[in-house]
Design a protein around this motif. Structure first.
Motif, PDB file in Angstrom:
ATOM      1  N   VAL A 140      12.661 -27.601 -33.760  1.00  0.00           N
ATOM      2  CA  VAL A 140      13.628 -27.261 -32.718  1.00  0.00           C
ATOM      3  C   VAL A 140      12.921 -27.392 -31.370  1.00  0.00           C
ATOM      4  O   VAL A 140      11.743 -27.031 -31.233  1.00  0.00           O
ATOM      5  CB  VAL A 140      14.190 -25.833 -32.900  1.00  0.00           C
ATOM      6  CG1 VAL A 140      13.090 -24.781 -32.801  1.00  0.00           C
ATOM      7  CG2 VAL A 140      15.283 -25.557 -31.879  1.00  0.00           C
ATOM      8  N   THR A 141      13.636 -27.938 -30.393  1.00  0.00           N
ATOM      9  CA  THR A 141      13.072 -28.140 -29.060  1.00  0.00           C
ATOM     10  C   THR A 141      13.813 -27.284 -28.040  1.00  0.00           C
ATOM     11  O   THR A 141      15.042 -27.342 -27.944  1.00  0.00           O
ATOM     12  CB  THR A 141      13.160 -29.613 -28.644  1.00  0.00           C
ATOM     13  OG1 THR A 141      12.380 -30.405 -29.551  1.00  0.00           O
ATOM     14  CG2 THR A 141      12.626 -29.812 -27.225  1.00  0.00           C
ATOM     15  N   PHE A 142      13.049 -26.482 -27.298  1.00  0.00           N
ATOM     16  CA  PHE A 142      13.595 -25.700 -26.208  1.00  0.00           C
ATOM     17  C   PHE A 142      13.087 -26.314 -24.902  1.00  0.00           C
ATOM     18  O   PHE A 142      11.891 -26.238 -24.604  1.00  0.00           O
ATOM     19  CB  PHE A 142      13.143 -24.235 -26.291  1.00  0.00           C
ATOM     20  CG  PHE A 142      13.614 -23.513 -27.523  1.00  0.00           C
ATOM     21  CD1 PHE A 142      14.971 -23.427 -27.802  1.00  0.00           C
ATOM     22  CD2 PHE A 142      12.716 -22.925 -28.396  1.00  0.00           C
ATOM     23  CE1 PHE A 142      15.418 -22.757 -28.938  1.00  0.00           C
ATOM     24  CE2 PHE A 142      13.151 -22.255 -29.525  1.00  0.00           C
ATOM     25  CZ  PHE A 142      14.506 -22.172 -29.803  1.00  0.00           C
ATOM     26  N   PRO A 143      13.971 -26.935 -24.119  1.00  0.00           N
ATOM     27  CA  PRO A 143      13.538 -27.541 -22.850  1.00  0.00           C
ATOM     28  C   PRO A 143      13.091 -26.497 -21.833  1.00  0.00           C
ATOM     29  O   PRO A 143      13.471 -25.321 -21.906  1.00  0.00           O
ATOM     30  CB  PRO A 143      14.793 -28.276 -22.363  1.00  0.00           C
ATOM     31  CG  PRO A 143      15.680 -28.388 -23.558  1.00  0.00           C
ATOM     32  CD  PRO A 143      15.382 -27.179 -24.384  1.00  0.00           C
ATOM     33  N   THR A 197       8.469 -27.774 -28.423  1.00  0.00           N
ATOM     34  CA  THR A 197       9.024 -28.144 -29.724  1.00  0.00           C
ATOM     35  C   THR A 197       8.271 -27.380 -30.802  1.00  0.00           C
ATOM     36  O   THR A 197       7.041 -27.429 -30.859  1.00  0.00           O
ATOM     37  CB  THR A 197       8.908 -29.656 -29.964  1.00  0.00           C
ATOM     38  OG1 THR A 197       9.686 -30.352 -28.973  1.00  0.00           O
ATOM     39  CG2 THR A 197       9.429 -30.026 -31.348  1.00  0.00           C
ATOM     40  N   TYR A 198       9.006 -26.697 -31.654  1.00  0.00           N
ATOM     41  CA  TYR A 198       8.399 -25.829 -32.658  1.00  0.00           C
ATOM     42  C   TYR A 198       8.845 -26.232 -34.066  1.00  0.00           C
ATOM     43  O   TYR A 198       9.999 -26.620 -34.269  1.00  0.00           O
ATOM     44  CB  TYR A 198       8.784 -24.369 -32.419  1.00  0.00           C
ATOM     45  CG  TYR A 198       8.234 -23.801 -31.133  1.00  0.00           C
ATOM     46  CD1 TYR A 198       6.947 -23.290 -31.062  1.00  0.00           C
ATOM     47  CD2 TYR A 198       9.008 -23.800 -29.972  1.00  0.00           C
ATOM     48  CE1 TYR A 198       6.446 -22.769 -29.878  1.00  0.00           C
ATOM     49  CE2 TYR A 198       8.518 -23.294 -28.777  1.00  0.00           C
ATOM     50  CZ  TYR A 198       7.224 -22.780 -28.740  1.00  0.00           C
ATOM     51  OH  TYR A 198       6.724 -22.280 -27.557  1.00  0.00           O
ATOM     52  N   GLN A 199       7.905 -26.117 -35.002  1.00  0.00           N
ATOM     53  CA  GLN A 199       8.257 -26.263 -36.408  1.00  0.00           C
ATOM     54  C   GLN A 199       8.704 -24.897 -36.920  1.00  0.00           C
ATOM     55  O   GLN A 199       8.011 -23.897 -36.732  1.00  0.00           O
ATOM     56  CB  GLN A 199       7.076 -26.766 -37.233  1.00  0.00           C
ATOM     57  CG  GLN A 199       7.413 -26.950 -38.714  1.00  0.00           C
ATOM     58  CD  GLN A 199       6.263 -27.557 -39.493  1.00  0.00           C
ATOM     59  OE1 GLN A 199       5.356 -28.150 -38.931  1.00  0.00           O
ATOM     60  NE2 GLN A 199       6.285 -27.408 -40.811  1.00  0.00           N
ATOM     61  N   VAL A 200       9.859 -24.880 -37.546  1.00  0.00           N
ATOM     62  CA  VAL A 200      10.427 -23.620 -38.030  1.00  0.00           C
ATOM     63  C   VAL A 200      10.190 -23.499 -39.523  1.00  0.00           C
ATOM     64  O   VAL A 200      10.558 -24.390 -40.296  1.00  0.00           O
ATOM     65  CB  VAL A 200      11.940 -23.553 -37.726  1.00  0.00           C
ATOM     66  CG1 VAL A 200      12.515 -22.215 -38.169  1.00  0.00           C
ATOM     67  CG2 VAL A 200      12.192 -23.776 -36.243  1.00  0.00           C
TER      68      VAL A 200
END
Length: 377
Positions: A140-143, A197-200
């Motif tokens: 998931v990417t948080f701008p 951007t994080y791996q969940v």
């Protein structure tokens, strides 16, 4: 002709020929029986082996049909076998458990989501689970420059449904205490959920994702020496984060961000209100328009920097590394104003006087008129 097939006078002896022919036929017949019987026995034995082999396992390379399989945290080898059976990957959990145990690699099996193939041997399934190339990573990417609630809404998008988290999950998890949160956050997550951007992990846990973001903020803050840099500027870490949060909301181009930082500091030092539309948007929790109206700029919220001088009570977005770095390293300029004159290119113009700024604002308004609906809604 051999002498054994002729009489003394050299004529053919058909009796002898017949005798030898019968003997040869008998030998050939016996050989055929032996070979045929052997082949029969081999065929039956092979059929029996194949039946035994496939009773508890598949053979071959599978159907070719791919399937994603989720192995939850803490799963035992036996539980993994059950999951693989349910997904149609293997034929027998017992066989998978035996193969994994004999391999000596069972302790290397990890939780996660994997891309496998249906109806494959247990040994093949084991190899595929151990191969990092078969791991399906949920990202998931948080701008940069989004407030918490806007970050969390990203999880509600259909494209992120596989993550299994919603904005409501994140909001609920935000009520928890997070010991890793810096003291200057004053217990609030706003501004400290680092955009990246994080791996969940699966199954996804909202508090784990929040904790990961806080951890990343702390790493970047240490890298930038945020606390030391704040002291060098005669400021404090909280105001640096607040400044960075405004920068991230106002401009996205890293080359403009140090200029915006200096404008903020210049206005603060001269006792001028910041007059940032981004703070009004935060006060209203409405980011649908670029500009603000006179009525909105009259909102009494302490976050309204048109009405209240100085910094807002806290960060209004979650700034990334470039905005934090800009807040710590402002440009050398006497500018007091700025405006983005082209929303497509992000071109931003700075001014030291109100007259210069008014000219830049007129350019922005002309762009808005030429691009109906882009500025007001």
């Amino acid at each position: 002709m051999s002498a054994q097939f002729t009489d003394n006078d050299g004529r053919l002896n058909w009796r002898r020929i017949g005798y030898h022919a019968r003997s040869a036929f008998a030998v050939l017949l016996s050989l055929a029986v032996l070979v045929g019987g052997g082949w029969f026995i081999y065929s039956k034995a092979n059929d029996a082996y194949t039946t035994w082999r496939t009773a508890d396992d598949y053979i071959g390379e599978g159907t070719g049909e791919e399937v994603e399989v989720l192995i939850p945290r803490g799963s035992t080898v036996g539980q993994m076998g059950d999951i693989l059976l349910e997904a149609g990957v293997i034929k027998s959990p017992r066989t998978f458990r035996q193969v994994a145990t004999r391999s000596g690699d069972s302790d290397k099996l990890q939780a996660g989501r994997f891309k496998l193939v249906k109806e494959i041997p247990a040994e093949t399934a084991l190899r595929m689970l151990l191969d990092p190339d078969n791991v399906v990573r949920i990202m998931v990417t948080f701008p940069e420059g989004l407030a918490n609630v806007r970050q969390w809404r990203i999880l509600d998008r259909e494209s992120n449904a596989k993550i299994g988290l919603t904005s409501a999950d994140m909001a609920a998890a935000a009520e928890q205490e997070y010991p890793a949160l810096p003291g200057y956050a004053n217990g609030s997550l706003e501004g400290f959920l680092f955009p990246s951007t994080y791996q969940v992990g699966e199954p996804a846990v909202a508090s784990h994702l929040i904790g990961t973001q806080i951890g990343q903020f702390n790493r970047i803050a240490e890298k930038l020496q945020l606390e030391e840099g704040a002291a060098a500027l005669g400021s404090n870490p909280r105001n640096i984060v607040i400044t960075a949060s405004i920068i991230a909301a106002e401009v996205s181009n890293p080359k403009d961000q140090p200029m915006v930082a200096r404008v903020i500091y210049n206005r603060i030092n001269q006792g001028m209100p910041l007059q940032m539309d981004s703070t009004v948007h935060y006060a209203l929790q409405d980011w649908s328009r670029v500009t603000t109206t006179a009525e909105e700029r009259a909102n009494p919220s302490p976050y309204n920097t048109y009405l209240h001088k100085g910094y807002p009570p806290g960060p209004i977005t979650n700034p990334g590394e470039s905005a934090l770095a800009a807040a710590l390293n402002p440009a050398d300029t006497d500018a007091l104003f700025f405006v983005t004159v082209n929303l497509d290119t992000g071109e931003t113009k700075f001014a030291a006087t109100l007259a210069e700024h008014d000219a830049n604002v007129a350019e922005f308004q002309a762009w808005c008129q030429a691009n109906t609906g882009r500025c007001s809604g």
